[in-house]
Design a protein around this motif. Sequence first.
Motif, PDB file in Angstrom:
ATOM      1  N   LYS A 122      55.511  43.833  67.530  1.00 17.98           N
ATOM      2  CA  LYS A 122      54.852  43.869  66.213  1.00 17.98           C
ATOM      3  C   LYS A 122      53.676  44.860  66.216  1.00 17.98           C
ATOM      4  N   TYR A 123      52.838  44.763  67.228  1.00 14.68           N
ATOM      5  CA  TYR A 123      51.666  45.645  67.274  1.00 14.68           C
ATOM      6  C   TYR A 123      52.075  47.102  67.449  1.00 14.68           C
ATOM      7  N   TYR A 124      53.081  47.320  68.313  1.00 15.32           N
ATOM      8  CA  TYR A 124      53.532  48.698  68.537  1.00 15.32           C
ATOM      9  C   TYR A 124      54.073  49.278  67.229  1.00 15.32           C
ATOM     10  N   THR A 125      54.860  48.470  66.518  1.00 14.60           N
ATOM     11  CA  THR A 125      55.470  48.940  65.279  1.00 14.60           C
ATOM     12  C   THR A 125      54.425  49.132  64.181  1.00 14.60           C
ATOM     13  N   GLU A 126      53.519  48.182  64.080  1.00 17.20           N
ATOM     14  CA  GLU A 126      52.521  48.250  62.999  1.00 17.20           C
ATOM     15  C   GLU A 126      51.442  49.285  63.221  1.00 17.20           C
ATOM     16  N   TYR A 127      51.011  49.400  64.452  1.00 15.63           N
ATOM     17  CA  TYR A 127      49.835  50.239  64.730  1.00 15.63           C
ATOM     18  C   TYR A 127      50.125  51.501  65.520  1.00 15.63           C
ATOM     19  N   GLY A 128      51.347  51.627  66.062  1.00 15.27           N
ATOM     20  CA  GLY A 128      51.663  52.803  66.872  1.00 15.27           C
ATOM     21  C   GLY A 128      51.221  52.634  68.313  1.00 15.27           C
ATOM     22  N   ASN A 160      55.278  59.570  64.687  1.00 17.20           N
ATOM     23  CA  ASN A 160      54.186  60.510  64.937  1.00 17.20           C
ATOM     24  C   ASN A 160      54.459  61.876  64.317  1.00 17.20           C
ATOM     25  N   VAL A 161      55.718  62.303  64.394  1.00 21.71           N
ATOM     26  CA  VAL A 161      56.076  63.603  63.810  1.00 21.71           C
ATOM     27  C   VAL A 161      56.037  63.493  62.280  1.00 21.71           C
ATOM     28  N   ALA A 162      56.531  62.385  61.756  1.00 22.12           N
ATOM     29  CA  ALA A 162      56.551  62.190  60.301  1.00 22.12           C
ATOM     30  C   ALA A 162      55.134  62.249  59.731  1.00 22.12           C
ATOM     31  N   ALA A 163      54.180  61.694  60.452  1.00 22.08           N
ATOM     32  CA  ALA A 163      52.791  61.707  59.973  1.00 22.08           C
ATOM     33  C   ALA A 163      52.265  63.143  59.905  1.00 22.08           C
ATOM     34  N   ALA A 164      52.623  63.943  60.893  1.00 22.56           N
ATOM     35  CA  ALA A 164      52.171  65.341  60.910  1.00 22.56           C
ATOM     36  C   ALA A 164      52.827  66.142  59.784  1.00 22.56           C
ATOM     37  N   VAL A 165      54.110  65.871  59.550  1.00 25.85           N
ATOM     38  CA  VAL A 165      54.821  66.551  58.458  1.00 25.85           C
ATOM     39  C   VAL A 165      54.142  66.226  57.133  1.00 25.85           C
ATOM     40  N   LYS A 166      53.797  64.957  56.970  1.00 21.62           N
ATOM     41  CA  LYS A 166      53.179  64.489  55.733  1.00 21.62           C
ATOM     42  C   LYS A 166      51.831  65.177  55.478  1.00 21.62           C
ATOM     43  N   LEU A 167      51.137  65.486  56.553  1.00 21.69           N
ATOM     44  CA  LEU A 167      49.833  66.148  56.418  1.00 21.69           C
ATOM     45  C   LEU A 167      49.979  67.656  56.218  1.00 21.69           C
ATOM     46  N   GLY A 168      51.230  68.127  56.224  1.00 23.71           N
ATOM     47  CA  GLY A 168      51.455  69.554  55.985  1.00 23.71           C
ATOM     48  C   GLY A 168      51.310  70.422  57.216  1.00 23.71           C
ATOM     49  N   TRP A 169      51.366  69.791  58.405  1.00 22.97           N
ATOM     50  CA  TRP A 169      51.315  70.602  59.619  1.00 22.97           C
ATOM     51  C   TRP A 169      52.529  71.521  59.618  1.00 22.97           C
ATOM     52  N   GLY A 170      52.259  72.787  59.918  1.00 22.87           N
ATOM     53  CA  GLY A 170      53.249  73.822  59.664  1.00 22.87           C
ATOM     54  C   GLY A 170      54.526  73.756  60.460  1.00 22.87           C
ATOM     55  N   ARG A 171      54.455  73.456  61.741  1.00 20.12           N
ATOM     56  CA  ARG A 171      55.630  73.636  62.588  1.00 20.12           C
ATOM     57  C   ARG A 171      55.858  72.402  63.453  1.00 20.12           C
ATOM     58  N   CYS A 172      56.445  71.389  62.828  1.00 15.86           N
ATOM     59  CA  CYS A 172      56.618  70.119  63.523  1.00 15.86           C
ATOM     60  C   CYS A 172      57.995  70.022  64.194  1.00 15.86           C
ATOM     61  N   VAL A 173      57.972  69.608  65.443  1.00 11.91           N
ATOM     62  CA  VAL A 173      59.205  69.475  66.213  1.00 11.91           C
ATOM     63  C   VAL A 173      59.342  68.036  66.697  1.00 11.91           C
ATOM     64  N   HIS A 174      60.497  67.464  66.414  1.00  7.47           N
ATOM     65  CA  HIS A 174      60.792  66.127  66.940  1.00  7.47           C
ATOM     66  C   HIS A 174      61.611  66.318  68.206  1.00  7.47           C
ATOM     67  N   PHE A 175      61.033  65.904  69.327  1.00  2.94           N
ATOM     68  CA  PHE A 175      61.714  66.061  70.616  1.00  2.94           C
ATOM     69  C   PHE A 175      62.642  64.879  70.851  1.00  2.94           C
ATOM     70  N   CYS A 176      63.936  65.147  70.752  1.00  2.00           N
ATOM     71  CA  CYS A 176      64.948  64.117  71.002  1.00  2.00           C
ATOM     72  C   CYS A 176      65.674  64.552  72.267  1.00  2.00           C
ATOM     73  N   GLU A 177      65.169  64.082  73.382  1.00  2.00           N
ATOM     74  CA  GLU A 177      65.595  64.594  74.682  1.00  2.00           C
ATOM     75  C   GLU A 177      67.105  64.566  74.878  1.00  2.00           C
ATOM     76  N   ALA A 178      67.637  65.683  75.347  1.00  2.00           N
ATOM     77  CA  ALA A 178      69.064  65.754  75.655  1.00  2.00           C
ATOM     78  C   ALA A 178      69.388  64.676  76.679  1.00  2.00           C
ATOM     79  N   GLY A 179      70.437  63.937  76.423  1.00  2.87           N
ATOM     80  CA  GLY A 179      70.828  62.858  77.334  1.00  2.87           C
ATOM     81  C   GLY A 179      70.539  61.490  76.736  1.00  2.87           C
ATOM     82  N   LEU A 180      69.667  61.461  75.741  1.00  2.00           N
ATOM     83  CA  LEU A 180      69.345  60.169  75.111  1.00  2.00           C
ATOM     84  C   LEU A 180      70.238  59.894  73.899  1.00  2.00           C
ATOM     85  N   GLU A 181      70.972  60.926  73.455  1.00  2.00           N
ATOM     86  CA  GLU A 181      71.751  60.767  72.226  1.00  2.00           C
ATOM     87  C   GLU A 181      72.854  59.717  72.380  1.00  2.00           C
ATOM     88  N   THR A 182      73.244  59.165  71.259  1.00  2.91           N
ATOM     89  CA  THR A 182      74.327  58.183  71.280  1.00  2.91           C
ATOM     90  C   THR A 182      75.450  58.684  70.371  1.00  2.91           C
TER      91      THR A 182
END
Length: 257
Positions: A60-66, A187-209
Amino acid sequence: MTVESPQESVTDDRNVIFLDIDNTLYSASSKISQAMGERIHAYFLSLGLERNRATELHHKYYTEYGLALRGLVRHHEIDPLDFDKKCDGSLPLENMIKPDPDLRKLLQDIDRSNARVWALTNAYKTHAYRVLQILGVDDLIEGVIYCDYADPKFSCKPEPQFYLDAMSKAGVEDPKRCFFIDDSRNNVAAAVKLGWGRCVHFCEAGLETVEGGKTRQIGADGKDALPEATVIGRLEELRTVWNDVFKKSTDESLTQM
Ligand SMILES: [Mg+2]
């Protein structure tokens, strides 16, 4: 949120690259997050909570507060520095990660006349510097913005204030000049929302399903890739998606001449 930097922050025109540290600069296969999670769970238990309740509140805390610690400070009045010592501080990091020459080369190849490189982490400074030192890149990072556990009112990702303070500390006024990479979707979504110019979401190769024949890229937090961000599976891909802040290779320079 606080910062440690070798120099006074002054505004300049260069871009600022903000790098998340955990599960971004090293692979999630190091299992550091799991080891952290076990220690945090043990910390909840040490407060006298029952096992199921501890798991529930941790989530709950991790989800609510990061950050689980955010909830522990808010609702259980624990000492954040004691928490840090028993959780992140007790991790045998030297046995879990090692110097990464490829990461070092990647950061060395960033054109410093065009971009400055900072770290932006939800960890406390002790853990942040330890990781950067073990990876062998601490000298390539201009400043580290971390959660100041010593301040009961600390902010953290994904709270907007954390990012705004980061800009001010790093001396960058234009959000478009902010580059950011993190494995956490929120964390990336928050940066996008603030208009940060070049946001990258790192989805490590090998973790995909794979589901129904379709590949799903996910970050180390288990969430799907963020559609509003550039998604990469290997840090080396930054050379392409952030091409403009990397030094031009000799071949490329010759081609352009
Ligand atoms: Mg991370």
